[in-house]
Design a protein around this motif. Structure first.
Motif, PDB file in Angstrom:
ATOM      1  N   GLU A   1       0.814  -1.210   0.000  1.00 51.28           N
ATOM      2  CA  GLU A   1       0.000   0.000   0.000  1.00 51.28           C
ATOM      3  C   GLU A   1       0.849   1.263   0.000  1.00 51.28           C
ATOM      4  OE1 GLU A   1      -3.281   0.345   2.582  1.00 51.28           O
ATOM      5  OE2 GLU A   1      -4.248  -1.446   1.788  1.00 51.28           O
ATOM      6  N   GLN A   2       0.253   2.325  -0.568  1.00 59.71           N
ATOM      7  CA  GLN A   2       0.832   3.655  -0.576  1.00 59.71           C
ATOM      8  C   GLN A   2      -0.252   4.652  -0.183  1.00 59.71           C
ATOM      9  OE1 GLN A   2       2.109   3.912  -4.669  1.00 59.71           O
ATOM     10  NE2 GLN A   2       4.198   3.290  -4.157  1.00 59.71           N
ATOM     11  N   ILE A   3       0.171   5.779   0.412  1.00 59.64           N
ATOM     12  CA  ILE A   3      -0.755   6.826   0.818  1.00 59.64           C
ATOM     13  C   ILE A   3      -0.498   8.055  -0.037  1.00 59.64           C
ATOM     14  CG2 ILE A   3      -1.666   8.188   2.722  1.00 59.64           C
ATOM     15  CD1 ILE A   3      -1.989   5.220   3.165  1.00 59.64           C
ATOM     16  N   TRP A   4      -1.527   8.505  -0.746  1.00 59.72           N
ATOM     17  CA  TRP A   4      -1.420   9.657  -1.630  1.00 59.72           C
ATOM     18  C   TRP A   4      -2.477  10.701  -1.258  1.00 59.72           C
ATOM     19  CZ3 TRP A   4       2.222  10.089  -5.613  1.00 59.72           C
ATOM     20  CH2 TRP A   4       2.947   8.936  -5.892  1.00 59.72           C
ATOM     21  N   LEU A   5      -2.185  11.935  -1.634  1.00 57.55           N
ATOM     22  CA  LEU A   5      -3.145  13.029  -1.474  1.00 57.55           C
ATOM     23  C   LEU A   5      -3.279  13.755  -2.799  1.00 57.55           C
ATOM     24  CD1 LEU A   5      -4.925  14.921   0.302  1.00 57.55           C
ATOM     25  CD2 LEU A   5      -2.867  16.305   0.657  1.00 57.55           C
ATOM     26  N   GLN A   6      -4.524  13.898  -3.250  1.00 62.13           N
ATOM     27  CA  GLN A   6      -4.806  14.742  -4.407  1.00 62.13           C
ATOM     28  C   GLN A   6      -5.336  16.082  -3.899  1.00 62.13           C
ATOM     29  OE1 GLN A   6      -4.485  14.646  -8.052  1.00 62.13           O
ATOM     30  NE2 GLN A   6      -4.772  16.721  -7.283  1.00 62.13           N
ATOM     31  N   PRO A   7      -4.463  17.114  -3.812  1.00 65.70           N
ATOM     32  CA  PRO A   7      -4.944  18.428  -3.361  1.00 65.70           C
ATOM     33  C   PRO A   7      -5.882  19.045  -4.395  1.00 65.70           C
ATOM     34  CG  PRO A   7      -2.537  18.256  -3.201  1.00 65.70           C
ATOM     35  CD  PRO A   7      -3.014  17.109  -4.033  1.00 65.70           C
ATOM     36  N   LEU A   8      -6.867  19.789  -3.902  1.00 67.10           N
ATOM     37  CA  LEU A   8      -7.855  20.429  -4.747  1.00 67.10           C
ATOM     38  C   LEU A   8      -8.039  21.874  -4.314  1.00 67.10           C
ATOM     39  CD1 LEU A   8     -10.582  17.621  -4.639  1.00 67.10           C
ATOM     40  CD2 LEU A   8      -8.976  18.038  -6.520  1.00 67.10           C
TER      41      LEU A   8
ATOM     42  N   LYS B   1       7.020   1.281   2.464  1.00 64.61           N
ATOM     43  CA  LYS B   1       6.164   0.206   1.986  1.00 64.61           C
ATOM     44  C   LYS B   1       5.254  -0.218   3.133  1.00 64.61           C
ATOM     45  CE  LYS B   1       9.274  -1.625  -1.534  1.00 64.61           C
ATOM     46  NZ  LYS B   1       9.994  -2.829  -2.028  1.00 64.61           N
ATOM     47  N   LEU B   2       3.949  -0.227   2.866  1.00 59.34           N
ATOM     48  CA  LEU B   2       2.978  -0.397   3.920  1.00 59.34           C
ATOM     49  C   LEU B   2       2.173  -1.681   3.755  1.00 59.34           C
ATOM     50  CD1 LEU B   2       1.579   3.258   4.038  1.00 59.34           C
ATOM     51  CD2 LEU B   2       3.365   2.255   5.483  1.00 59.34           C
ATOM     52  N   LEU B   3       1.836  -2.257   4.903  1.00 57.57           N
ATOM     53  CA  LEU B   3       0.934  -3.393   4.912  1.00 57.57           C
ATOM     54  C   LEU B   3      -0.515  -2.921   4.955  1.00 57.57           C
ATOM     55  CD1 LEU B   3       0.547  -6.472   5.133  1.00 57.57           C
ATOM     56  CD2 LEU B   3       0.721  -6.214   7.630  1.00 57.57           C
ATOM     57  N   PHE B   4      -0.763  -1.801   5.668  1.00 54.56           N
ATOM     58  CA  PHE B   4      -2.107  -1.249   5.736  1.00 54.56           C
ATOM     59  C   PHE B   4      -2.020   0.242   6.000  1.00 54.56           C
ATOM     60  CE2 PHE B   4      -1.159  -2.078  10.197  1.00 54.56           C
ATOM     61  CZ  PHE B   4      -1.646  -0.938  10.833  1.00 54.56           C
ATOM     62  N   GLY B   5      -3.103   0.940   5.674  1.00 51.32           N
ATOM     63  CA  GLY B   5      -3.219   2.363   5.963  1.00 51.32           C
ATOM     64  C   GLY B   5      -4.669   2.720   6.217  1.00 51.32           C
ATOM     65  N   HIS B   6      -4.919   3.454   7.315  1.00 49.12           N
ATOM     66  CA  HIS B   6      -6.258   3.941   7.626  1.00 49.12           C
ATOM     67  C   HIS B   6      -6.230   5.457   7.658  1.00 49.12           C
ATOM     68  CE1 HIS B   6     -10.232   4.347   9.345  1.00 49.12           C
ATOM     69  NE2 HIS B   6      -9.717   5.141  10.279  1.00 49.12           N
ATOM     70  N   LEU B   7      -7.273   6.086   7.116  1.00 44.14           N
ATOM     71  CA  LEU B   7      -7.320   7.534   6.968  1.00 44.14           C
ATOM     72  C   LEU B   7      -8.584   8.087   7.611  1.00 44.14           C
ATOM     73  CD1 LEU B   7      -6.406   7.593   3.161  1.00 44.14           C
ATOM     74  CD2 LEU B   7      -4.821   7.901   5.066  1.00 44.14           C
ATOM     75  N   SER B   8      -8.461   9.294   8.169  1.00 46.49           N
ATOM     76  CA  SER B   8      -9.617   9.991   8.732  1.00 46.49           C
ATOM     77  C   SER B   8      -9.373  11.488   8.609  1.00 46.49           C
ATOM     78  CB  SER B   8      -9.818   9.607  10.205  1.00 46.49           C
ATOM     79  OG  SER B   8     -10.852  10.389  10.790  1.00 46.49           O
ATOM     80  N   SER B   9     -10.442  12.241   8.351  1.00 44.80           N
ATOM     81  CA  SER B   9     -10.329  13.696   8.227  1.00 44.80           C
ATOM     82  C   SER B   9     -11.454  14.359   9.006  1.00 44.80           C
ATOM     83  CB  SER B   9     -10.393  14.123   6.754  1.00 44.80           C
ATOM     84  OG  SER B   9     -10.230  15.533   6.627  1.00 44.80           O
ATOM     85  N   ASN B  10     -11.208  15.591   9.457  1.00 42.99           N
ATOM     86  CA  ASN B  10     -12.259  16.377  10.096  1.00 42.99           C
ATOM     87  C   ASN B  10     -12.661  17.528   9.181  1.00 42.99           C
ATOM     88  OD1 ASN B  10     -10.272  18.374  10.443  1.00 42.99           O
ATOM     89  ND2 ASN B  10      -9.806  17.701  12.532  1.00 42.99           N
TER      90      ASN B  10
ATOM     91  N   THR C   1      -0.704   3.824   9.923  1.00 46.00           N
ATOM     92  CA  THR C   1      -0.049   2.917   8.987  1.00 46.00           C
ATOM     93  C   THR C   1       0.682   1.819   9.740  1.00 46.00           C
ATOM     94  OG1 THR C   1       1.947   4.309   8.912  1.00 46.00           O
ATOM     95  CG2 THR C   1       0.269   4.696   7.224  1.00 46.00           C
ATOM     96  N   GLY C   2       0.900   0.718   9.038  1.00 45.43           N
ATOM     97  CA  GLY C   2       1.713  -0.381   9.549  1.00 45.43           C
ATOM     98  C   GLY C   2       2.523  -0.981   8.428  1.00 45.43           C
ATOM     99  N   GLY C   3       3.793  -1.267   8.702  1.00 43.25           N
ATOM    100  CA  GLY C   3       4.673  -1.840   7.695  1.00 43.25           C
ATOM    101  C   GLY C   3       4.787  -3.341   7.823  1.00 43.25           C
ATOM    102  N   PHE C   4       5.829  -3.902   7.218  1.00 45.30           N
ATOM    103  CA  PHE C   4       6.016  -5.350   7.187  1.00 45.30           C
ATOM    104  C   PHE C   4       6.960  -5.828   8.275  1.00 45.30           C
ATOM    105  CE2 PHE C   4       4.487  -4.229   3.023  1.00 45.30           C
ATOM    106  CZ  PHE C   4       3.643  -5.272   2.687  1.00 45.30           C
ATOM    107  N   SER C   5       7.482  -4.908   9.092  1.00 46.99           N
ATOM    108  CA  SER C   5       8.383  -5.276  10.171  1.00 46.99           C
ATOM    109  C   SER C   5       7.700  -5.060  11.514  1.00 46.99           C
ATOM    110  CB  SER C   5       9.670  -4.449  10.099  1.00 46.99           C
ATOM    111  OG  SER C   5       9.365  -3.066  10.170  1.00 46.99           O
ATOM    112  N   PRO C   6       8.140  -5.737  12.577  1.00 47.70           N
ATOM    113  CA  PRO C   6       7.529  -5.551  13.899  1.00 47.70           C
ATOM    114  C   PRO C   6       7.663  -4.105  14.378  1.00 47.70           C
ATOM    115  CG  PRO C   6       8.915  -7.520  13.848  1.00 47.70           C
ATOM    116  CD  PRO C   6       9.182  -6.790  12.581  1.00 47.70           C
ATOM    117  N   ASP C   7       6.669  -3.667  15.143  1.00 53.30           N
ATOM    118  CA  ASP C   7       6.663  -2.324  15.740  1.00 53.30           C
ATOM    119  C   ASP C   7       6.774  -1.213  14.691  1.00 53.30           C
ATOM    120  OD1 ASP C   7       6.538  -3.447  18.320  1.00 53.30           O
ATOM    121  OD2 ASP C   7       8.726  -3.688  18.348  1.00 53.30           O
ATOM    122  N   SER C   8       6.182  -1.437  13.521  1.00 49.66           N
ATOM    123  CA  SER C   8       6.253  -0.421  12.465  1.00 49.66           C
ATOM    124  C   SER C   8       4.986   0.426  12.390  1.00 49.66           C
ATOM    125  CB  SER C   8       6.497  -1.092  11.111  1.00 49.66           C
ATOM    126  OG  SER C   8       5.450  -1.990  10.800  1.00 49.66           O
ATOM    127  N   GLU C   9       4.055   0.207  13.328  1.00 50.15           N
ATOM    128  CA  GLU C   9       2.824   0.989  13.301  1.00 50.15           C
ATOM    129  C   GLU C   9       3.115   2.444  13.644  1.00 50.15           C
ATOM    130  OE1 GLU C   9       3.173  -1.799  14.978  1.00 50.15           O
ATOM    131  OE2 GLU C   9       1.847  -3.230  13.968  1.00 50.15           O
TER     132      GLU C   9
END
Length: 439
Positions: free
Chosen positions: A174-181, A208-217, A226-234
């Motif tokens: 996974e990758q985290i991207w932002l499309q600014p507007l 390089k990510l195993l997972f990504g969660h996003l939230s905005s206000n 985010t969490g990677g593929f190695s221990p304690d990478s959150e």
């Protein structure tokens, strides 16, 4: 020498006084106009003037066309226009701003066109991949992203100034991207209103990510877990609307969600949900025990709708009001697939799923804040796609959901009237998920 210095000081003071008098005699000006997304009405604008204004003169001399019910709030040079209407807004509004300051100096009136309607976003199936697209007012689809193999999360920023995406390739990295507007829903001319303008795409996380969660206000801040593929990478990071980034030391049992008004977030624990500030100031964390999950925020009132899972496999829908115990609105054996509420938390919608004769049926339910049923309708032959959102738009008074048919794999964007619960439109476009983007 002293005489010369005195003359210089006198000249300086005189110049300052003259400039001050000139500024005091200048008419007031409107210097900023921007949408306000935390409001109790259909739509709202914040206005900032160069001088403190007389609210009554702004209220009496300004005009809104069409003539919808509205209120002027605020004081000094910070005012807010809130549109209060029970009818859907289906076209741009023309606003003429006028009034007088505290010295009764009249400002030159300004005319603005304002389109408060949200934009429809979809993740669309394109060329064996997925692409984020926006539908303009003419029904044309505009690409907002490259084509990727998979979207695991799409989160529009609450202030309408971008869309954050968690995407992956065929290897599921996974990758985290932002499309600014840049929003273009306010303009001096009607023909200058347009969909938001794309800015250069930004990669927010380079690991390089195993997972990504996003939230905005609604301020436009973005929380990234985010969490990677190695221990304690959150990692948990907050990117503020002004671009400043902060690493947060927070322990969570699942995805966290920013509160709409900013300043805090809901953190799931193994014993329930915790409400805590973004910055630790020594205050005790507010906890709500039990197997609960966040359903929806009612932004203008600070109320929250939760879904509770009981040990006997029943579910309940609860309304949380600050300072009170959760109020149970509904209890049953059906699955709760999605919930939404209006800004005040006085109307709550829920999609319920049940299986009868080896067939799944979905029902949409409308309740008030006491749990009294106000409407119910079967969605057959359609069903809400699992894992997608039910969203209410206070401008068009519509509900947005992603629907499928039991015998088909494709999903489609669908609109329902929020009062009658009748279908308004189902767009014949194969998608993964449909979302609102604030203007």
């Amino acid at each position: 020498m002293n005489r010369r210095l005195g003359l210089v000081l006198l000249a300086t003071v005189t110049s300052v006084l003259v400039q001050q008098q000139v500024l005091l005699r200048r008419p007031p000006r409107l210097i900023q106009l921007e949408p306000q997304h935390i409001h109790s009405g259909s739509a709202a604008l914040d206005l900032r003037f160069s001088r403190p204004m007389q609210l009554e003169t702004v209220r009496s001399e300004s005009h809104l066309n069409p003539q919808l019910p509205h209120r002027w709030l605020g004081s000094n040079n910070q005012l807010r226009l809130v549109v209060d209407t029970n009818t859907a807004i289906t076209q741009p509004l023309r606003l003429v701003v006028a009034g007088r300051d505290q010295r009764m100096h009249k400002m030159a009136s300004q005319s603005w066109w304002w389109d408060p309607r949200p934009w429809l976003l979809v993740t669309r199936n394109i060329n064996a991949g997925k692409q984020l697209q926006l539908q303009d007012r003419q029904g044309k689809w505009r690409p907002l992203s490259p084509i990727w193999a998979h979207f695991s999360a799409v989160v529009p920023l609450g202030n309408g100034r971008g869309v954050a995406m968690a995407v992956s390739d065929d290897s599921r990295v996974e990758q985290i991207w932002l499309q600014p507007l840049t929003p273009r829903n306010l303009a001096h001319k009607h023909n200058a209103l347009a969909p938001p303008e794309l800015q250069p795409l930004q990669q927010l996380v380079h690991d390089k990510l195993l997972f990504g969660h996003l939230s905005s206000n609604l301020n436009g801040d973005l929380l990234i877990q985010t969490g990677g593929f190695s221990p304690d990478s959150e990692r948990t990071e907050l990117i503020q609307a002004n671009g400043k980034r902060h690493n947060l030391d927070l322990q969570s049992a699942g995805p966290m969600e920013l509160l709409p008004a900013g300043g805090g977030l809901i953190v799931p624990s193994y014993n329930g949900l915790n409400l805590q500030p973004l910055l630790n100031k020594g205050r005790p964390v507010q906890s709500l025990p039990g197997n609960r999950e966040l359903g929806a925020f009612c932004a203008a009132s600070g109320r929250v709708v939760l879904i509770r899972h009981w040990p006997d496999y029943r579910r309940s829908i609860e309304l949380v009001i600050a300072g009170f115990s959760p109020r149970q609105l509904w209890l049953g054996e059906q699955a709760v697939l999605g919930v939404a509420c209006d800004g005040s938390g006085e109307r709550i919608w829920a999609v319920l799923g049940q299986w009868t004769s080896n067939r799944e049926q979905h029902t949409i339910l409308l309740m008030d804040s006491q749990g009294t049923e106000m409407g119910r309708r079967l969605l057959t032959p359609w069903a809400m796609k699992g894992g997608t959102l039910l969203q209410f738009d206070p401008v068009s008074l519509r509900l947005l959901m992603t629907v499928t048919r039991p015998s088909q794999r494709e999903a489609y964007p669908a609109f329902l009237d929020s009062a009658s619960l009748q279908w308004q439109q189902i767009l014949p476009v194969a998608i993964e998920e449909a979302l609102w983007l604030n203007p």
